[in-house]
Design an enzyme around this catalytic site. Structure first.
Site: not given
Length: 259
Positions: A145, A149
């Protein structure tokens, strides 16, 4: 003339609220999500200003097909679609790593590139990408993640520099500790919620509405001279490291000899 907005990952959570805010702001909204029935229900709840399409942002043909259904190029694009694949890096299956990168980062690239050309020919507009504070500061067990991002933050800057000549502004919103959608499981634990709220200088979790308001601001002419920026909407969380450390009052004086 009513302008169009595209919001990805719009079936629930932050994406659904962004779509609702966009309709309220006067846009005609194309709500895209891989879950067709769910996004149909959301669009029906929002009302006449919102139409739904089942779209896989990680599939270029799916995105192109949905874009072809738009009666005109959008004035606003919100790349919100994303998935989480948490876990320690030593144990993270490669398939989960690749899945998160494919949806979160490559999906943002595919949607942005597909729509930027038509937007430029129609006079420009704004693209707002959704990153995360996890993309600004590393956290343990965030799996793929954080990397996905962080990639969105840099991709936003890249898009902004290349597409400025098309009249397109590209910015990024990095949500902090938000109680919406994917985070429901985290805040089901009351003690976890209490500790996390205590870590935020504004002493509360953020909401989907907080994020939607920031997105619509960056997409509006009020931010007409803003591009290539990442706005952390986090209640001051990522700036609060020193504030969390103990400090004796005896050192709180001005200069070596005191005030």
């Amino acid at each position: 003339m009513t302008e169009w907005a595209v919001v990805t990952g719009a079936a629930q959570g932050i994406g659904a609220v962004i779509a609702e805010f966009a309709v309220t702001a006067g846009y005609r909204v194309a709500a895209w999500d891989i879950d067709g029935p769910a996004v149909e229900r959301t669009a029906a709840e929002i009302g006449d200003g919102c139409v739904a399409s089942a779209v896989d942002v990680a599939d270029e043909e799916s995105v192109r097909a949905a874009a072809a259904l738009l009666p005109e190029p959008p004035r606003l694009v919100v790349n919100n679609a994303g998935i989480v694949r948490f876990g320690p890096l030593l144990d993270l299956p490669l398939a989960e790593w690749e899945s998160a990168l494919r949806v979160n980062l490559t999906g943002t690239f595919i949607v942005g590139r597909t729509l930027a050309g038509p937007m430029g020919k129609a006079g420009g507009g704004a693209i707002v990408n959704l990153a995360s504070v996890n993309g600004l500061a590393a956290a343990p067990h965030a799996g793929a993640y954080s990397a996905s991002k962080a990639g969105i933050v840099r991709l936003t800057e890249h898009m902004a520099m290349e597409w400025a000549k098309l009249g397109i502004r590209v910015n990024c919103v990095a949500p902090g500790l938000i109680h919406a959608g994917m985070s429901d499981a985290i805040y089901a634990d009351a003690e976890v919620r209490r500790v996390r709220e205590g870590a935020v200088p504004l002493a509360r979790l953020g909401s989907a509405e907080d994020i939607a308001a920031a997105v619509l601001f960056l997409g509006s002419e009020k931010a007409g001279y803003v591009t290539g920026q990442t706005l952390a909407v986090d209640g001051g969380l990522i700036k609060s490291t020193l504030a969390a450390l103990p400090r004796p009052q005896s050192v709180d004086s001005v200069g070596p000899g005191g005030s």
